[in-house]
Design a protein around this motif. Structure first.
Motif, short mmCIF file in Angstrom:
data_model
loop_
_atom_site.label_atom_id
_atom_site.label_comp_id
_atom_site.label_asym_id
_atom_site.label_seq_id
_atom_site.Cartn_x
_atom_site.Cartn_y
_atom_site.Cartn_z
N VAL A 169 -0.43 -2.62 -1.87
CA VAL A 169 -0.52 -4.02 -0.76
C VAL A 169 0.90 -4.68 -0.93
O VAL A 169 0.94 -5.46 -0.02
CB VAL A 169 -1.86 -5.23 -1.67
N PRO A 170 1.33 -5.17 -2.51
CA PRO A 170 2.45 -6.23 -1.85
C PRO A 170 3.62 -4.82 -1.39
O PRO A 170 5.21 -5.95 -0.13
CB PRO A 170 3.37 -6.36 -3.75
N ALA A 206 -6.65 -4.83 -5.05
CA ALA A 206 -5.23 -5.53 -5.66
C ALA A 206 -5.11 -6.20 -6.32
O ALA A 206 -4.35 -6.49 -6.66
CB ALA A 206 -5.29 -6.67 -3.68
N THR A 207 -6.06 -6.67 -8.01
CA THR A 207 -5.73 -7.33 -8.55
C THR A 207 -5.89 -6.51 -9.69
O THR A 207 -5.88 -6.58 -11.25
CB THR A 207 -7.32 -8.14 -8.75
N ALA A 208 -5.73 -4.55 -9.52
CA ALA A 208 -4.96 -4.08 -10.67
C ALA A 208 -3.89 -4.03 -11.39
O ALA A 208 -2.62 -4.19 -10.00
CB ALA A 208 -6.04 -2.52 -10.10
N ARG A 255 -9.59 -9.74 0.05
CA ARG A 255 -8.41 -9.52 -0.12
C ARG A 255 -8.59 -8.54 0.25
O ARG A 255 -9.41 -7.26 0.93
CB ARG A 255 -8.33 -9.23 -2.22
N LEU A 256 -7.23 -7.58 0.67
CA LEU A 256 -7.37 -6.15 0.89
C LEU A 256 -6.60 -5.04 -0.09
O LEU A 256 -6.66 -5.06 -0.39
CB LEU A 256 -5.90 -6.41 2.00
N GLY A 257 -8.08 -3.94 0.52
CA GLY A 257 -7.58 -2.63 -0.42
C GLY A 257 -6.18 -1.66 -0.70
O GLY A 257 -5.76 -1.50 0.07
N PRO A 258 -5.59 -1.18 -1.89
CA PRO A 258 -5.09 -0.89 -2.04
C PRO A 258 -5.07 0.92 -1.07
O PRO A 258 -4.01 1.06 -0.30
CB PRO A 258 -4.49 0.12 -3.17
N VAL A 259 -5.75 0.86 -1.05
CA VAL A 259 -6.33 2.75 0.05
C VAL A 259 -6.36 1.76 1.02
O VAL A 259 -5.26 2.48 2.22
CB VAL A 259 -7.46 2.87 0.14
N GLU A 314 3.16 -5.63 2.41
CA GLU A 314 3.24 -7.70 2.95
C GLU A 314 4.95 -7.37 2.93
O GLU A 314 5.55 -7.94 3.68
CB GLU A 314 2.98 -8.31 1.42
N ARG A 315 5.97 -7.18 1.89
CA ARG A 315 7.07 -7.05 2.34
C ARG A 315 7.43 -6.32 3.39
O ARG A 315 8.41 -6.49 4.31
CB ARG A 315 8.05 -6.23 0.70
N GLU A 316 7.11 -5.15 3.66
CA GLU A 316 7.11 -4.30 4.61
C GLU A 316 7.36 -4.82 6.08
O GLU A 316 7.78 -4.77 7.08
CB GLU A 316 6.62 -2.52 5.18
#
Length: 433
Positions: free
Chosen positions: A54-55, A46-48, A251-255, A58-60
C-alpha cells in the motif's frame, strides 16, 4: 449498400469475434505474480506490521500524478468521501457538482452530511460548466467538485477562478481520468485534492475495489489517513488503536495494491495505444452527418474511459423527431450489427429520487439543466470494449457498423418515428410533480 444485420445481413462485428480483444482488465502473469507475492508473504491487511504494498502504491501514484502525497482507500466513492471529510465539509455545507455524472459523486457528498448542489454541464465537453456554477453558489457553498467525465479534464482554470473568488475548495473527481492532462499537468494535481477509482472497469484497475486520493497538503494527507482508519493517527511504530477523531474503515488491501502496482507499469503504454486507436475510430465516425464525436480542447488530453457520441437529428434529416427516439432506433440497429453501444446514464442526477429537492419538478430539471438532459436523451456510449490495447483490431469493425447504419438512415428514421417521444422522465413512476 450493405444489408443490415437486423434484416438478415452479415453483422459488421462477427459474433464472439471481438471477445478476446476487448476483455478488460488485461491480466498478465506479472499481475498474478504480484498477487501471489502478497498471499505468500502473509501480510493481507494494510495494518499488518511490515506491509509494503500500500505505501509503495501511494508513492508510485503520487510520483505519476505529480503530487507530494497519495492516500490509498477502499473505493473511488470512499476517496471522494474521505477527501471531503478531510476538508471538514459536513452538515450545513453545500458542494457543487455536475448534473451529469455517476451517482457516486452525489452520494459521497451526502455521506458527509452535506448537500449536493447541481450545475449544468458544458454541452461540448460534458464537464461542469464554469459559466453555470456562479448561478448556484450560496453562503453555504464549501467546495466545487468537478468531474473529469469519461476521461476529459474539466475547465479547471475557470473553475479555480470562481473558487478563489469565493474561498472555496476544489476537489477533483478523476475516477475516469487516470493520466489525462490539463495544460501540461495530470489530473489529480489540479485541485486541493484529487480522487481516483481503481474499479476493474477503470483505466487503472485493481482486482476488486479501490481508490486513491492525491494532494500536496501534508495536513490534508494526515486528515485523510485518520478518516480511512478509525480516526487513528499514522503510527510511528506500533499501532495504538487510539481514535483522535471521527473515522471509519476505508483501507485498501495489499492484494489490491500489488495488482494495481503491476497494472501501473503498463498504464502509459496502454494509454498511448488507446489514444491512437480511438482517434482513428473517431476520425471515421466524424464523417457521418449528425454524429458528434467528443471534442478535446487543445489544452488537455483525454483518457478515453468512455466514448460518448451525440446525435443531431436535424443533420440526419430527422428534424422533428425526438432525440431519445433517434437514439433508441440507432441503439437497436447498432446492437444488431454487434456494436456494443449503451445509453449509460438514463437521467440527470437532479432527477434521481435520492437527490431531487422536494420543490424541484421534472419540468424544472429540464429547464435548469438543458445540456445534461440533451446529452442523456440524444447520445450513445461505448464502454470498456476499447480499453484493451488489442481493441485496435475491432474498433474498425465498430466504425463499419456505424457506417452501415448511416447507409440506412431512412429505415432508422422509420424506427425512430415508431418509438414515440418519451425522454428520461419515463424512468420514473412517481409522476411529474
Amino acid at each position: 449498400m450493405s444489408k443490415l444485420a437486423m434484416l438478415g445481413g452479415t453483422p459488421a462485428v462477427p459474433s464472439g469475434g471481438a471477445s478476446a480483444t476487448t476483455l478488460w482488465p488485461v491480466v498478465t502473469s506479472e499481475d498474478e505474480q504480484a498477487v501471489f507475492r502478497v498471499l505468500h508473504g502473509g501480510r493481507l491487511t494494510a495494518t499488518a506490521a511490515g506491509e509494503v504494498e500500500v505505501p509503495a502504491l501511494e508513492r508510485e501514484w503520487a510520483e505519476h500524478v505529480g503530487t507530494a502525497h497519495c492516500v490509498a482507500v477502499s473505493s473511488g466513492t470512499a476517496a471522494l468521501r474521505v477527501a471531503l471529510g478531510a476538508l471538514g465539509i459536513g452538515r450545513g455545507d453545500e458542494v457543487v457538482i455536475p448534473a451529469l455524472t455517476m451517482n457516486a459523486t452525489a452520494h459521497a457528498v451526502l455521506q458527509c452530511d452535506a448537500t449536493p448542489v447541481f450545475a449544468d454541464i458544458a454541452p461540448d465537453t460534458y464537464t461542469l460548466d464554469p459559466k453555470r456554477v456562479p448561478e448556484v453558489l450560496t453562503g453555504r457553498t464549501a467546495a466545487l467538485l468537478p468531474v473529469h467525465l469519461h476521461g476529459l479534464p474539466a475547465d479547471m482554470d475557470a473553475l479555480a477562478s470562481t473558487a478563489e473568488a469565493g474561498a472555496l475548495a476544489v476537489v477533483e473527481d478523476a475516477a475516469q481520468a487516470h493520466g489525462a492532462t490539463y495544460r501540461g499537468r495530470r489530473t489529480g494535481a489540479l485541485g486541493v485534492l484529487g480522487c481516483f477509482s481503481l474499479h476493474p472497469s477503470k483505466n487503472l484497475p485493481t482486482c476488486g475495489e479501490g481508490g486513491l486520493i492525491t494532494t500536496d497538503s501534508g495536513p490534508l494527507r494526515e486528515a485523510a489517513l485518520a478518516l480511512r482508519n478509525f480516526g487513528e493517527r499514522a503510527p510511528a511504530a506500533t499501532r495504538t488503536y487510539i481514535a483522535h477523531g471521527a473515522g471509519g474503515n476505508a483501507r485498501l488491501g495489499p492484494v489490491q495494491a500489488a495488482f494495481t502496482r503491476s497494472q501501473l507499469t503498463r498504464l502509459p503504454a496502454y494509454s498511448k495505444d488507446r489514444d491512437l486507436a480511438v482517434t482513428a475510430l473517431l476520425g471515421r465516425l466524424a464523417a457521418l452527418p449528425g454524429l458528434r464525436v467528443p471534442r478535446v480542447p487543445e489544452d488537455r488530453s483525454h483518457a478515453w474511459h468512455i466514448i460518448r457520441l451525440l446525435l443531431v437529428p436535424e443533420e440526419m434529416d430527422m428534424a422533428g423527431i425526438a432525440p431519445a427516439a433517434v437514439r433508441r432506433a440507432l441503439h437497436r440497429v447498432l446492437r444488431a450489427e454487434g456494436v456494443p453501444v449503451s445509453q449509460y446514464q438514463v437521467a440527470p442526477l437532479p432527477a434521481h429520487p435520492a437527490f431531487r429537492p422536494a420543490d424541484l419538478t421534472y419540468e424544472d430539471i429540464a429547464a435548469r439543466f438543458p445540456s445534461s438532459c440533451q446529452v442523456i436523451d440524444g447520445s450513445l456510449c461505448l464502454q470498456r470494449r476499447h480499453l484493451n490495447p488489442a481493441a485496435a483490431d475491432v474498433l474498425p469493425l465498430y466504425a463499419r457498423g456505424f457506417e452501415k447504419a448511416w447507409e440506412h438512415l431512412d429505415l432508422v428514421r422509420d424506427i425512430a418515428r415508431a418509438q414515440g417521444t418519451d425522454d428520461w422522465r419515463r424512468h420514473f413512476t412517481d409522476g411529474a410533480r
